[in-house]
Design a protein around this motif. Structure first.
Motif: not given
Length: 92
Positions: A39, A83, A36, A27-33
Motif C-alpha cells: 500500500g 480487505h 500495508r 489514499l483510497i488505494r492505500r486504505h483498500r490494500t
C-alpha cells in the motif's frame, strides 16, 4: 477545443484540484490494500502522479495523467487485493 487550447497551461486552481484528486485516489488505494507495505508503494506512485500536474500543466497532459492514474488505480486494486470481510460475531 483546438490543439492550441489543449496545450495551454491550466490555472493553478485546476492544478490544485487535480493534485487533490490524485492524492485522494492514492489514499483510497492505500486504505483498500491488504498488504500495508504494498500500500505504501502504491501511495508513492500516486504521489508521483500528483506531481505530474505541476510538472506538465497543460490540459492535454492533465488529461493523459488522469487517465493513466485511473488505469493504475484499477491495476493496483487487482495487484493489492481487497480487505477480506470479517465474519459477523454473534451477539450474546
Amino acid at each position: 477545443m483546438n490543439g492550441s487550447a489543449l496545450a495551454a497551461v491550466a490555472p493553478s486552481s485546476v492544478l490544485a484540484g487535480v493534485t487533490t484528486l490524485h492524492l485522494a485516489l492514492g489514499l483510497i488505494r492505500r486504505h483498500r490494500t491488504h498488504n500495508r507495505a504494498r500500500g505504501v508503494v502504491f501511495l508513492a506512485i500516486s504521489v508521483v502522479f500528483a506531481a505530474t500536474a505541476w510538472i506538465f500543466p497543460s490540459y492535454r497532459d492533465l488529461g493523459m495523467a488522469a487517465g493513466a492514474h485511473l488505469v493504475w488505480f484499477v491495476v493496483s486494486g487487482l495487484l493489492g487485493g481487497a480487505h477480506a470481510a470479517r465474519p459477523a460475531s454473534p451477539v450474546e
